[in-house]
Write a protein that holds these residues in place. Structure first.
Motif, PDB file in Angstrom:
ATOM      1  N   THR A   1      64.823  58.774 -19.625  1.00 26.23           N
ATOM      2  CA  THR A   1      63.714  58.335 -20.470  1.00 26.23           C
ATOM      3  C   THR A   1      64.175  58.313 -21.924  1.00 26.23           C
ATOM      4  O   THR A   1      65.109  59.034 -22.285  1.00 26.23           O
ATOM      5  N   PRO A   2      63.577  57.502 -22.811  1.00 25.47           N
ATOM      6  CA  PRO A   2      62.486  56.590 -22.457  1.00 25.47           C
ATOM      7  C   PRO A   2      62.997  55.370 -21.678  1.00 25.47           C
ATOM      8  O   PRO A   2      64.174  55.016 -21.768  1.00 25.47           O
ATOM      9  N   ALA A   3      62.092  54.770 -20.918  1.00 25.52           N
ATOM     10  CA  ALA A   3      62.411  53.569 -20.158  1.00 25.52           C
ATOM     11  C   ALA A   3      61.582  52.411 -20.701  1.00 25.52           C
ATOM     12  O   ALA A   3      60.567  52.621 -21.370  1.00 25.52           O
ATOM     13  N   ASP A   4      62.023  51.202 -20.409  1.00 24.06           N
ATOM     14  CA  ASP A   4      61.287  50.005 -20.811  1.00 24.06           C
ATOM     15  C   ASP A   4      60.474  49.539 -19.607  1.00 24.06           C
ATOM     16  O   ASP A   4      61.027  49.200 -18.561  1.00 24.06           O
ATOM     17  N   LEU A   5      59.147  49.551 -19.747  1.00 24.37           N
ATOM     18  CA  LEU A   5      58.271  49.177 -18.639  1.00 24.37           C
ATOM     19  C   LEU A   5      58.160  47.666 -18.467  1.00 24.37           C
ATOM     20  O   LEU A   5      57.728  47.195 -17.411  1.00 24.37           O
ATOM     21  N   ARG A   6      58.570  46.908 -19.482  1.00 26.89           N
ATOM     22  CA  ARG A   6      58.417  45.453 -19.372  1.00 26.89           C
ATOM     23  C   ARG A   6      59.207  44.860 -18.205  1.00 26.89           C
ATOM     24  O   ARG A   6      58.674  44.014 -17.475  1.00 26.89           O
ATOM     25  N   PRO A   7      60.461  45.256 -17.951  1.00 24.66           N
ATOM     26  CA  PRO A   7      61.164  44.683 -16.788  1.00 24.66           C
ATOM     27  C   PRO A   7      60.443  44.907 -15.469  1.00 24.66           C
ATOM     28  O   PRO A   7      60.480  44.044 -14.578  1.00 24.66           O
ATOM     29  N   LEU A   8      59.770  46.050 -15.326  1.00 21.55           N
ATOM     30  CA  LEU A   8      59.002  46.287 -14.107  1.00 21.55           C
ATOM     31  C   LEU A   8      57.917  45.237 -13.943  1.00 21.55           C
ATOM     32  O   LEU A   8      57.725  44.676 -12.857  1.00 21.55           O
ATOM     33  N   ALA A   9      57.216  44.946 -15.047  1.00 19.34           N
ATOM     34  CA  ALA A   9      56.149  43.951 -14.995  1.00 19.34           C
ATOM     35  C   ALA A   9      56.690  42.560 -14.690  1.00 19.34           C
ATOM     36  O   ALA A   9      55.988  41.731 -14.101  1.00 19.34           O
ATOM     37  N   PHE A  10      57.927  42.286 -15.075  1.00 20.50           N
ATOM     38  CA  PHE A  10      58.510  40.964 -14.832  1.00 20.50           C
ATOM     39  C   PHE A  10      59.173  40.877 -13.461  1.00 20.50           C
ATOM     40  O   PHE A  10      59.112  39.843 -12.800  1.00 20.50           O
ATOM     41  N   HIS A  11      59.821  41.935 -13.043  1.00 20.99           N
ATOM     42  CA  HIS A  11      60.574  41.860 -11.796  1.00 20.99           C
ATOM     43  C   HIS A  11      59.680  41.817 -10.558  1.00 20.99           C
ATOM     44  O   HIS A  11      60.024  41.173  -9.565  1.00 20.99           O
ATOM     45  N   LEU A  12      58.546  42.512 -10.600  1.00 22.06           N
ATOM     46  CA  LEU A  12      57.680  42.511  -9.423  1.00 22.06           C
ATOM     47  C   LEU A  12      57.210  41.105  -9.057  1.00 22.06           C
ATOM     48  O   LEU A  12      57.400  40.670  -7.908  1.00 22.06           O
ATOM     49  N   PRO A  13      56.585  40.343  -9.968  1.00 21.90           N
ATOM     50  CA  PRO A  13      56.114  39.015  -9.559  1.00 21.90           C
ATOM     51  C   PRO A  13      57.236  38.049  -9.190  1.00 21.90           C
ATOM     52  O   PRO A  13      57.043  37.203  -8.314  1.00 21.90           O
ATOM     53  N   ILE A  14      58.426  38.151  -9.828  1.00 20.72           N
ATOM     54  CA  ILE A  14      59.504  37.239  -9.432  1.00 20.72           C
ATOM     55  C   ILE A  14      60.027  37.602  -8.054  1.00 20.72           C
ATOM     56  O   ILE A  14      60.368  36.731  -7.248  1.00 20.72           O
ATOM     57  N   GLU A  15      60.054  38.907  -7.734  1.00 26.77           N
ATOM     58  CA  GLU A  15      60.450  39.322  -6.389  1.00 26.77           C
ATOM     59  C   GLU A  15      59.474  38.767  -5.358  1.00 26.77           C
ATOM     60  O   GLU A  15      59.875  38.302  -4.283  1.00 26.77           O
ATOM     61  N   VAL A  16      58.200  38.828  -5.665  1.00 26.30           N
ATOM     62  CA  VAL A  16      57.178  38.394  -4.711  1.00 26.30           C
ATOM     63  C   VAL A  16      57.241  36.888  -4.485  1.00 26.30           C
ATOM     64  O   VAL A  16      57.243  36.419  -3.339  1.00 26.30           O
ATOM     65  N   ILE A  17      57.296  36.083  -5.564  1.00 30.95           N
ATOM     66  CA  ILE A  17      57.293  34.633  -5.368  1.00 30.95           C
ATOM     67  C   ILE A  17      58.602  34.171  -4.732  1.00 30.95           C
ATOM     68  O   ILE A  17      58.616  33.246  -3.919  1.00 30.95           O
ATOM     69  N   CYS A  18      59.721  34.825  -5.063  1.00 26.54           N
ATOM     70  CA  CYS A  18      60.985  34.479  -4.415  1.00 26.54           C
ATOM     71  C   CYS A  18      60.924  34.808  -2.923  1.00 26.54           C
ATOM     72  O   CYS A  18      61.437  34.056  -2.080  1.00 26.54           O
ATOM     73  N   HIS A  19      60.311  35.930  -2.598  1.00 30.57           N
ATOM     74  CA  HIS A  19      60.140  36.295  -1.185  1.00 30.57           C
ATOM     75  C   HIS A  19      59.288  35.250  -0.469  1.00 30.57           C
ATOM     76  O   HIS A  19      59.619  34.817   0.656  1.00 30.57           O
ATOM     77  N   LEU A  20      58.206  34.840  -1.110  1.00 29.32           N
ATOM     78  CA  LEU A  20      57.329  33.834  -0.512  1.00 29.32           C
ATOM     79  C   LEU A  20      58.072  32.530  -0.248  1.00 29.32           C
ATOM     80  O   LEU A  20      57.871  31.878   0.779  1.00 29.32           O
ATOM     81  N   LEU A  21      58.924  32.142  -1.198  1.00 30.31           N
ATOM     82  CA  LEU A  21      59.626  30.861  -1.088  1.00 30.31           C
ATOM     83  C   LEU A  21      60.930  30.969  -0.306  1.00 30.31           C
ATOM     84  O   LEU A  21      61.577  29.959  -0.050  1.00 30.31           O
ATOM     85  N   GLY A  22      61.328  32.187   0.050  1.00 31.24           N
ATOM     86  CA  GLY A  22      62.550  32.353   0.833  1.00 31.24           C
ATOM     87  C   GLY A  22      63.819  32.307   0.018  1.00 31.24           C
ATOM     88  O   GLY A  22      64.885  31.960   0.550  1.00 31.24           O
ATOM     89  N   VAL A  23      63.749  32.663  -1.284  1.00 33.82           N
ATOM     90  CA  VAL A  23      64.951  32.741  -2.117  1.00 33.82           C
ATOM     91  C   VAL A  23      65.726  33.997  -1.712  1.00 33.82           C
ATOM     92  O   VAL A  23      65.172  35.096  -1.731  1.00 33.82           O
TER      93      VAL A  23
END
Length: 438
Positions: free
Chosen positions: A139-161
């Motif tokens: 710590t300290p950590a940057d919480l912004r990457p968490l907010a960005f990585h989750l939705p890109i992981e999800v949409i990539c999973h949906l699209l089969g990336v």
């Protein structure tokens, strides 16, 4: 009237966007205008085009649902404030019905409530894995990457990336939203994404052909080898069906607009739109929600103590931090919106943040109240262009907040909120970094 025609005395009306338009809180200038009336004239974008800025809910809702307001016509004047600032005329984002209806119906099934709910365990597991990785670091950590990585992981999973490709897909995608900083990188990112997604579609179509053959052979032997369908499969099913229907009806009377098959260019553009729309705005909203909750410890502590209140809290947080702006539209004929008339050829823009603070809809609208009873709002737009991924965004925000309050109830900002720096030229403003400790 041409969409590029100006009016007299444009120097007497303010220039838009205002300096605080893209900040996460409500623009003080927009709020002032909303107190004066339902809409006002402003000068818009680099060309300073005179347009209507609608700042109250009733006329905004009416305009967004009215087919006499066109998104496609805005391409005539190279509009600002677009996703990536590089408009794609084949994208759902810029199409009007019936072309928009024809393409959108191909993906409606992929975002059906039941299908998105089946995604919830994956979203939850991804959020937990990302948080565990953050907790394992210093710590300290940057919480912004968490907010960005989750939705890109999800949409990539949906699209089969594939997993190995997701980081470069994220990098290319983010470059589009930094157009104002590096136009060349944005153009290069756009080209790389189109090439990658085109190859992804071709690869998946080839794999589907092989799977169909294997499934047919398996059925002959009493075995079902079909794979579960992902979002890209749903789109490809509809695409291939549209081609078959067009082939069957060849030589008959001219097809209706809704029966025209999807072109390969439209297919690739649709995949691109879903990828970009599936992470950038959601990530920005998540960053702002987390900033607000951690800035006001009483809000965060209430959520930690009342996890059963999460559904209403999420709706209130989405009201409090909606998207900054809808896309511009052009009136195709004179339209009376109550207290004002938009003439044919005039441009209108709706700042959604103003709609979420409309006192005619929300009592004490500037106050964040996690116990507020949700009411219909314009957070995800309205009408034909209502966000198709609205429920997915709700699921992602819910699972992220739930995982954080479970795993890191003592989460707090590592710097005073006043020290945070914000990006204000992106489609939705957000902190450049969100340093936290626990």
């Amino acid at each position: 009237m041409s969409v590029t025609e100006t009016v007299q005395n444009t120097q007497d009306i303010p220039s838009f966007p205002f300096p605080d338009t893209f900040l996460p809180h409500t623009s003080t200038r927009i709020a002032e205008l909303a107190r004066q009336g339902p809409a006002t004239r402003v000068r818009f974008g680099p060309s300073q085009l005179p347009i209507w800025l609608i700042v109250r809910t009733a006329p905004a809702r009416a305009m967004l649902a009215d087919p006499r307001f066109s998104r496609t016509r805005t391409l005539d004047f190279n509009p600002p404030l677009t996703a990536g600032q590089i408009p794609d005329p084949n994208s759902l984002l810029w199409l009007d019905p019936p072309a928009h209806t024809r393409i959108r119906r191909l993906v409606n099934a992929g975002f059906a409530h039941r299908r998105i709910e089946r995604m919830r365990p994956f979203v939850r597991a991804t959020a937990h894995a990302r948080i565990d990785a953050m907790l394992a670091a210093d710590t300290p950590a940057d919480l912004r990457p968490l907010a960005f990585h989750l939705p890109i992981e999800v949409i990539c999973h949906l699209l089969g990336v594939p997993d190995l490709d997701r980081e470069k897909v994220r990098t290319w995608s983010e470059s589009l939203f930094r157009f104002h900083l590096d136009p060349q990188a944005a153009a290069a990112g756009l080209g790389a994404l189109y090439g990658y997604l085109g190859n992804l579609v071709r690869t998946r179509r080839e794999a589907r052909s092989t799977t169909v053959s294997a499934a047919t052979d398996g059925l002959h032997n009493g075995v079902n080898s079909a794979e579960p369908q992902g979002l890209l499969d749903v789109i490809l099913d509809a695409y291939e069906e549209s081609l078959r229907d067009a082939s069957t009806s060849a030589g008959e009377t001219s097809p209706e607009a809704g029966d025209v098959p999807l072109t390969e260019t439209e297919l690739h553009s649709l995949t691109m739109t879903l990828l970009i729309g599936g992470f950038e705005t959601t990530a920005g909203v998540m960053s702002n929600v987390l900033t607000t909750l951690l800035d006001d410890r009483s809000q965060w502590e209430w959520l930690v103590a009342n996890p059963d209140g999460m559904p209403d809290a999420v709706e209130e947080l989405l009201r409090y931090h909606p998207l900054s702006m809808t896309f511009p539209r052009v009136a195709t004929e004179d339209v009376d919106l109550g207290d004002f008339v938009v003439r044919a050829g005039e441009v209108v823009v709706v700042p959604l943040a103003a709609m979420s603070r409309d006192p005619a809809v929300f009592p004490d609208p500037d106050r964040l109240d996690l116990t507020r009873t949700p009411v219909p709002n314009l957070t995800f737009g309205h009408g034909p262009h209502h966000c198709i991924g609205a429920h997915l965004a709700r699921v992602e925000l819910t699972e992220l907040l739930t995982a954080l309050i479970e795993k890191v109830p003592d989460l707090r900002l590592a710097v005073p909120a006043a020290d945070l720096r914000y990006e204000v030229k992106a489609p939705i403003g957000r902190p450049e970094a969100l340093p936290v400790t626990w």
